[in-house]
Design a protein around this motif. Structure first.
Motif, PDB file in Angstrom:
ATOM      1  N   TRP A  32      -8.539 -14.281  -4.278  1.00 42.98           N
ATOM      2  CA  TRP A  32      -9.275 -14.700  -3.083  1.00 42.98           C
ATOM      3  C   TRP A  32     -10.334 -15.743  -3.442  1.00 42.98           C
ATOM      4  O   TRP A  32     -10.561 -16.680  -2.682  1.00 42.98           O
ATOM      5  CB  TRP A  32      -9.913 -13.510  -2.394  1.00 42.98           C
ATOM      6  N   GLY A  33     -10.972 -15.597  -4.580  1.00 41.80           N
ATOM      7  CA  GLY A  33     -11.923 -16.604  -5.045  1.00 41.80           C
ATOM      8  C   GLY A  33     -11.233 -17.925  -5.321  1.00 41.80           C
ATOM      9  O   GLY A  33     -11.741 -18.998  -4.985  1.00 41.80           O
ATOM     10  N   VAL A  38      -9.879 -23.474  -3.653  1.00 45.82           N
ATOM     11  CA  VAL A  38      -8.852 -24.474  -3.323  1.00 45.82           C
ATOM     12  C   VAL A  38      -9.078 -25.043  -1.917  1.00 45.82           C
ATOM     13  O   VAL A  38      -8.920 -26.232  -1.686  1.00 45.82           O
ATOM     14  CB  VAL A  38      -7.434 -23.864  -3.469  1.00 45.82           C
ATOM     15  N   LEU A  39      -9.458 -24.168  -0.997  1.00 48.48           N
ATOM     16  CA  LEU A  39      -9.647 -24.607   0.390  1.00 48.48           C
ATOM     17  C   LEU A  39     -10.925 -25.399   0.614  1.00 48.48           C
ATOM     18  O   LEU A  39     -10.951 -26.300   1.454  1.00 48.48           O
ATOM     19  CB  LEU A  39      -9.631 -23.394   1.332  1.00 48.48           C
ATOM     20  N   GLY A  40     -11.985 -25.079  -0.122  1.00 45.72           N
ATOM     21  CA  GLY A  40     -13.249 -25.752   0.152  1.00 45.72           C
ATOM     22  C   GLY A  40     -14.151 -25.972  -1.032  1.00 45.72           C
ATOM     23  O   GLY A  40     -15.324 -26.295  -0.876  1.00 45.72           O
ATOM     24  N   PRO A  43     -18.680 -25.147  -2.542  1.00 45.63           N
ATOM     25  CA  PRO A  43     -19.456 -24.740  -1.363  1.00 45.63           C
ATOM     26  C   PRO A  43     -18.809 -23.585  -0.579  1.00 45.63           C
ATOM     27  O   PRO A  43     -19.521 -22.690  -0.104  1.00 45.63           O
ATOM     28  CB  PRO A  43     -19.516 -26.006  -0.501  1.00 45.63           C
ATOM     29  N   LEU A  44     -17.493 -23.576  -0.460  1.00 49.29           N
ATOM     30  CA  LEU A  44     -16.847 -22.497   0.281  1.00 49.29           C
ATOM     31  C   LEU A  44     -16.904 -21.175  -0.488  1.00 49.29           C
ATOM     32  O   LEU A  44     -17.053 -20.109   0.123  1.00 49.29           O
ATOM     33  CB  LEU A  44     -15.400 -22.852   0.633  1.00 49.29           C
ATOM     34  N   LEU A  45     -16.834 -21.228  -1.810  1.00 52.11           N
ATOM     35  CA  LEU A  45     -16.970 -19.996  -2.597  1.00 52.11           C
ATOM     36  C   LEU A  45     -18.372 -19.412  -2.420  1.00 52.11           C
ATOM     37  O   LEU A  45     -18.533 -18.204  -2.246  1.00 52.11           O
ATOM     38  CB  LEU A  45     -16.668 -20.254  -4.075  1.00 52.11           C
ATOM     39  N   VAL A  46     -19.393 -20.260  -2.432  1.00 43.47           N
ATOM     40  CA  VAL A  46     -20.766 -19.793  -2.223  1.00 43.47           C
ATOM     41  C   VAL A  46     -20.906 -19.204  -0.818  1.00 43.47           C
ATOM     42  O   VAL A  46     -21.457 -18.104  -0.655  1.00 43.47           O
ATOM     43  CB  VAL A  46     -21.786 -20.936  -2.437  1.00 43.47           C
ATOM     44  N   LEU A  47     -20.404 -19.903   0.179  1.00 43.22           N
ATOM     45  CA  LEU A  47     -20.469 -19.403   1.553  1.00 43.22           C
ATOM     46  C   LEU A  47     -19.716 -18.078   1.684  1.00 43.22           C
ATOM     47  O   LEU A  47     -20.206 -17.137   2.321  1.00 43.22           O
ATOM     48  CB  LEU A  47     -19.906 -20.432   2.534  1.00 43.22           C
TER      49      LEU A  47
END
Length: 165
Positions: A32-33, A38-40, A43-47
Motif C-alpha cells: 500500500w505504501g 507510485v500514484l503521488g 507527498p501522497l505517502l505523507v498525506l
C-alpha cells in the motif's frame, strides 16, 4: 459506526491474522505504501500517513472504549502508519531524484526490519508512548518507532553509499 472502526483499526481484518498480527499489519503496509508512492510520490505517502493516523486514532478510541485493554493486538492501523513513516526516506529519495522506488529494495528490507525491531522492543520514547494507556499512545508508539526506523534507514543508506564512511 463500530463496524467502520473495526474495519479501520484491523485494516480490513488483517489484525485477526495469527500469529504476530503487528507483523502482518506492517507487511500489508508495504504494497500500500508502494501504491501511494507510485500514484503521488512522497507527498501522497505523507498525506496517507496523516489520514491513516487520524482514522486510526478514532478507530482505536471506538474499539477500546470501556475496555481494560488499551491496545488489543487486532488493532494494526498503527503499524501501517509507523511502517509508512519508516518508508518515507526511500519515498523522498525516489520522488526527488526520479528513481523507481523498487531499486531501493535493500532500504525496504531495512525499513521493515528496523520498524519491527523498534515496535517490538519499545526503546525509550516508544515505550513511554505505549505506557500512556490510551488511544493516542497506541498510535504514537508506532509513529515514534517509525521515526526511529526512518533514521536508521537514512544512516544505513549513508554507510552503504559511502557518505558516512
Amino acid at each position: 459506526m463500530t463496524r467502520i472502526a473495526q474495519i479501520t483499526g484491523t485494516v480490513f481484518g488483517v489484525g485477526y491474522i495469527r500469529p504476530a498480527p503487528g507483523t502482518w499489519g506492517s507487511l500489508v503496509a508495504l504494497p500500500w505504501g508502494w501504491l501511494l508512492h507510485v500514484l503521488g510520490g512522497f507527498p501522497l505517502l505523507v498525506l496517507g500517513a496523516i489520514v491513516a493516523f487520524v482514522a486510526g486514532l478514532w478507530a482505536t478510541r471506538v474499539m477500546t472504549h470501556g475496555s481494560d485493554d488499551h491496545d488489543p493486538s487486532e488493532i494494526v492501523v498503527d503499524e501501517v502508519v509507523g511502517q509508512w513513516i519508516a518508508l518515507m526516506p526511500l519515498s523522498y529519495a525516489a520522488w526527488s531524484m526520479g528513481l523507481d522506488i523498487l531499486v531501493m529494495w535493500p532500504g525496504w528490507v531495512a525499513a521493515f526490519a528496523l520498524f519491527r525491531l523498534f515496535d517490538i522492543t519499545k526503546p525509550g520514547p516508544v515505550g513511554w508512548a505505549d505506557r500512556r494507556g490510551d488511544a493516542m499512545g497506541v498510535m504514537l508508539d508506532d509513529v515514534i518507532a517509525g521515526i526511529f526506523a526512518a533514521a536508521g534507514v537514512m544512516l544505513l543508506a549513508g554507510f552503504a553509499h559511502g557518505v558516512l564512511m
